[in-house]
Design a protein around this motif. Structure first.
Motif, PDB file in Angstrom:
ATOM      1  N   VAL A 199       0.843  -1.197   0.000  1.00  0.00           N
ATOM      2  CA  VAL A 199       0.000   0.000   0.000  1.00  0.00           C
ATOM      3  C   VAL A 199       0.880   1.249   0.000  1.00  0.00           C
ATOM      4  N   ALA A 200       1.864   1.274   0.867  1.00  0.00           N
ATOM      5  CA  ALA A 200       2.786   2.417   0.912  1.00  0.00           C
ATOM      6  C   ALA A 200       3.552   2.552  -0.405  1.00  0.00           C
ATOM      7  N   GLU A 201       3.957   1.427  -0.977  1.00  0.00           N
ATOM      8  CA  GLU A 201       4.663   1.456  -2.261  1.00  0.00           C
ATOM      9  C   GLU A 201       3.781   2.040  -3.359  1.00  0.00           C
ATOM     10  N   LEU A 202       2.526   1.596  -3.397  1.00  0.00           N
ATOM     11  CA  LEU A 202       1.597   2.113  -4.398  1.00  0.00           C
ATOM     12  C   LEU A 202       1.369   3.611  -4.211  1.00  0.00           C
ATOM     13  N   GLU A 203       1.141   4.039  -2.978  1.00  0.00           N
ATOM     14  CA  GLU A 203       0.913   5.460  -2.729  1.00  0.00           C
ATOM     15  C   GLU A 203       2.094   6.300  -3.192  1.00  0.00           C
ATOM     16  N   GLU A 204       3.297   5.833  -2.931  1.00  0.00           N
ATOM     17  CA  GLU A 204       4.487   6.576  -3.344  1.00  0.00           C
ATOM     18  C   GLU A 204       4.585   6.662  -4.861  1.00  0.00           C
ATOM     19  N   LYS A 205       4.342   5.548  -5.548  1.00  0.00           N
ATOM     20  CA  LYS A 205       4.458   5.529  -7.007  1.00  0.00           C
ATOM     21  C   LYS A 205       3.386   6.406  -7.661  1.00  0.00           C
ATOM     22  N   LEU A 206       2.175   6.367  -7.123  1.00  0.00           N
ATOM     23  CA  LEU A 206       1.113   7.181  -7.698  1.00  0.00           C
ATOM     24  C   LEU A 206       1.359   8.669  -7.475  1.00  0.00           C
ATOM     25  N   ALA A 207       1.824   9.026  -6.293  1.00  0.00           N
ATOM     26  CA  ALA A 207       2.140  10.431  -6.019  1.00  0.00           C
ATOM     27  C   ALA A 207       3.252  10.923  -6.942  1.00  0.00           C
ATOM     28  N   ASP A 208       4.273  10.104  -7.145  1.00  0.00           N
ATOM     29  CA  ASP A 208       5.363  10.479  -8.050  1.00  0.00           C
ATOM     30  C   ASP A 208       4.855  10.676  -9.472  1.00  0.00           C
ATOM     31  N   TYR A 209       3.979   9.784  -9.919  1.00  0.00           N
ATOM     32  CA  TYR A 209       3.449   9.876 -11.284  1.00  0.00           C
ATOM     33  C   TYR A 209       2.626  11.143 -11.476  1.00  0.00           C
ATOM     34  N   VAL A 210       1.745  11.422 -10.515  1.00  0.00           N
ATOM     35  CA  VAL A 210       0.885  12.594 -10.604  1.00  0.00           C
ATOM     36  C   VAL A 210       1.677  13.881 -10.350  1.00  0.00           C
ATOM     37  N   GLU A 211       2.826  13.741  -9.688  1.00  0.00           N
ATOM     38  CA  GLU A 211       3.703  14.862  -9.337  1.00  0.00           C
ATOM     39  C   GLU A 211       3.079  15.732  -8.253  1.00  0.00           C
ATOM     40  N   VAL A 212       2.580  15.047  -7.210  1.00  0.00           N
ATOM     41  CA  VAL A 212       2.172  15.731  -5.983  1.00  0.00           C
ATOM     42  C   VAL A 212       2.924  15.083  -4.822  1.00  0.00           C
ATOM     43  N   ILE A 242      -6.642   9.717  -2.549  1.00  0.00           N
ATOM     44  CA  ILE A 242      -6.690  11.179  -2.503  1.00  0.00           C
ATOM     45  C   ILE A 242      -5.267  11.695  -2.711  1.00  0.00           C
ATOM     46  N   PHE A 243      -5.138  12.769  -3.487  1.00  0.00           N
ATOM     47  CA  PHE A 243      -3.835  13.363  -3.798  1.00  0.00           C
ATOM     48  C   PHE A 243      -3.803  14.804  -3.302  1.00  0.00           C
ATOM     49  N   THR A 244      -2.675  15.194  -2.722  1.00  0.00           N
ATOM     50  CA  THR A 244      -2.555  16.576  -2.239  1.00  0.00           C
ATOM     51  C   THR A 244      -1.094  16.945  -2.034  1.00  0.00           C
ATOM     52  N   ASP A 245      -0.823  18.232  -2.106  1.00  0.00           N
ATOM     53  CA  ASP A 245       0.494  18.761  -1.732  1.00  0.00           C
ATOM     54  C   ASP A 245       0.500  19.292  -0.311  1.00  0.00           C
ATOM     55  N   ILE A 261      -3.923  -6.612  -0.694  1.00  0.00           N
ATOM     56  CA  ILE A 261      -4.034  -7.425  -1.910  1.00  0.00           C
ATOM     57  C   ILE A 261      -4.397  -6.558  -3.110  1.00  0.00           C
ATOM     58  N   GLN A 262      -5.273  -5.572  -2.923  1.00  0.00           N
ATOM     59  CA  GLN A 262      -5.614  -4.678  -4.033  1.00  0.00           C
ATOM     60  C   GLN A 262      -4.400  -3.858  -4.471  1.00  0.00           C
ATOM     61  N   ALA A 263      -3.581  -3.453  -3.515  1.00  0.00           N
ATOM     62  CA  ALA A 263      -2.345  -2.748  -3.883  1.00  0.00           C
ATOM     63  C   ALA A 263      -1.435  -3.661  -4.683  1.00  0.00           C
ATOM     64  N   GLY A 264      -1.358  -4.929  -4.290  1.00  0.00           N
ATOM     65  CA  GLY A 264      -0.544  -5.894  -5.025  1.00  0.00           C
ATOM     66  C   GLY A 264      -1.029  -6.093  -6.443  1.00  0.00           C
ATOM     67  N   ILE A 265      -2.327  -5.967  -6.665  1.00  0.00           N
ATOM     68  CA  ILE A 265      -2.902  -6.055  -8.010  1.00  0.00           C
ATOM     69  C   ILE A 265      -2.663  -4.769  -8.789  1.00  0.00           C
ATOM     70  N   LEU A 266      -2.812  -3.634  -8.112  1.00  0.00           N
ATOM     71  CA  LEU A 266      -2.698  -2.337  -8.783  1.00  0.00           C
ATOM     72  C   LEU A 266      -1.283  -2.013  -9.242  1.00  0.00           C
ATOM     73  N   LEU A 267      -0.286  -2.465  -8.532  1.00  0.00           N
ATOM     74  CA  LEU A 267       1.094  -2.114  -8.910  1.00  0.00           C
ATOM     75  C   LEU A 267       1.440  -2.577 -10.322  1.00  0.00           C
ATOM     76  N   PRO A 268       1.242  -3.854 -10.699  1.00  0.00           N
ATOM     77  CA  PRO A 268       1.529  -4.227 -12.087  1.00  0.00           C
ATOM     78  C   PRO A 268       0.564  -3.590 -13.083  1.00  0.00           C
ATOM     79  N   LYS A 269      -0.684  -3.366 -12.680  1.00  0.00           N
ATOM     80  CA  LYS A 269      -1.625  -2.725 -13.589  1.00  0.00           C
ATOM     81  C   LYS A 269      -1.239  -1.265 -13.830  1.00  0.00           C
ATOM     82  N   PHE A 270      -0.694  -0.619 -12.810  1.00  0.00           N
ATOM     83  CA  PHE A 270      -0.217   0.752 -12.972  1.00  0.00           C
ATOM     84  C   PHE A 270       0.958   0.804 -13.951  1.00  0.00           C
TER      85      PHE A 270
END
Length: 377
Positions: free
Chosen positions: A36-49, A202-205, A241-250
């Motif tokens: 979950v933490a890994e996914l949150e970090e990758k998504l924030a980096d992608y969105v650039e927030v 949710i995304f925020t700066d 488990i959903q984070a584990g699914i989302l990481l390769p899908k991302f």
């Protein structure tokens, strides 16, 4: 034929998805585990927030953000009249009043002109305090944030981007879920980035908002002591488990799926532009194509085309068959149809066609051939 072929996506990503699920099971960290933490970090980096806070659904993401801002009774929250119910319903849950705004019929997104009219109407009535705007990135296309942000600044309103359908889109390179004061997305299976159940983020700066959101998604617990609840929150955590699914899908979304859906949208538009109103992508905008939605001449023509598609074994969907102001839940608001001409027109004319990264060109040819023949009869 599948409207959105999640089975084919799984077949392509099966080794990575299966491995991700297996690792979660072996770790036994099913709630807020490392992925979950890994996914949150990758998504924030992608969105650039700076921050991404995951939760149990896109609806919860909207509610959590509004809760964090203290939205409640006697507050007005402005959102699109042509979208999924959660965009307005989350304001209602908190005791606020959703103020429904007509759309720009060419983009299906909230109309900046209609938005300002509704803000001025609420101010003139003097019964509600305008607090926030929730623009929706419908069908994968970001809303007109340059104009919406100017309106928000003029009237002192917060913006909460509803990027449930928009993740992966952008405006002049600025990615969806990076607009406004905060943004949300959904991981519902059919979304551009979907899991195998419910999920959202949710995304925020805003550093303080990040801390508060992480508390609110866990019943308001203290960051230092999970048995000390410092505020009233909800139980809304993304399963590991959903984070584990989302990481390769991302990874697939970024590596090739966004490019693929934009190529497929081009095939549709090339074949249909002389027969129907095809989607408009304004200059500098990039869509993640949650849906490919055409406009037919009228409801009768729309229904005929849908019938012919069904007879040919081709699925299609109507998003949405009624405006938000026509929902039974909001009947007591007695909102006049005259405020929503573009919404009403769209509800009678829209039709969404199969759209996913694994559509072949000959399949698009077949779909378009059925539509052209139905129109030319």
């Amino acid at each position: 034929m599948q409207f959105r072929d999640l089975g084919e996506q799984y077949r392509r990503l099966k080794p990575e998805i299966d491995q991700g699920i297996r690792e979660v099971i072996e770790s036994s960290a099913f709630i807020l585990g490392g992925k979950v933490a890994e996914l949150e970090e990758k998504l924030a980096d992608y969105v650039e927030v700076k921050h991404c806070v995951s939760c149990a659904s896109g609806t919860d993401a909207l509610q959590l953000a509004l809760m964090a801002w203290g939205i409640g009774a006697n507050d007005a929250v402005f959102t699109s009249n042509f979208t999924y119910f959660a965009s307005a319903g989350t304001a209602s849950i908190l005791g606020a009043t959703p103020v429904l705004v007509d759309i720009d019929e060419r983009t299906f997104n909230i109309s900046p002109e209609a938005l300002e009219e509704q803000i001025q109407r609420v101010l003139a009535e003097g019964k509600l305090t305008p607090r926030a705007i929730v623009p929706v990135d419908l069908f994968g296309l970001p809303a007109d944030y340059p104009r919406i942000e100017a309106i928000a600044k003029k009237y002192g309103l917060r913006i909460l981007e509803d990027g449930a359908q928009g993740f992966g889109g952008s405006i002049y390179g600025k990615r969806a879920c990076s607009f406004g004061d905060a943004a949300t997305t959904s991981f519902f299976p059919a979304k551009p980035l979907g899991c195998y159940g419910d999920g959202g983020a949710i995304f925020t700066d805003d550093d303080e908002l990040d801390v508060l959101l992480r508390s609110l998604r866990a019943q308001g617990r203290s960051p230092e002591d999970k048995y000390d609840n410092r505020c009233i929150g909800i139980n809304s955590r993304l399963d590991t488990i959903q984070a584990g699914i989302l990481l390769p899908k991302f990874r697939a979304l970024v590596d090739y799926e966004l490019e693929a859906v934009n190529r497929i949208a081009g095939w549709y538009t090339e074949r249909l532009r002389d027969f129907v109103v095809t989607p408009l992508i304004p200059e500098g905008y990039y869509s993640s194509w949650a849906q490919y939605t055409i406009l037919l001449e009228n409801e009768e023509r729309r229904n005929t085309v849908q019938k012919r598609l069904k007879e040919a074994g081709i699925p299609s969907m109507i998003y949405y068959s009624r405006g938000m102001h026509q929902q039974t839940a909001y009947a007591d608001m007695r909102l006049p149809d005259e405020w929503y001409p573009n919404t009403l027109s769209a509800t009678h004319r829209v039709l969404s066609l199969p759209m996913h990264p694994y559509l072949e060109e000959d399949t698009v040819d077949r779909i378009c051939d059925v539509i052209r023949k139905a129109i030319m009869r």
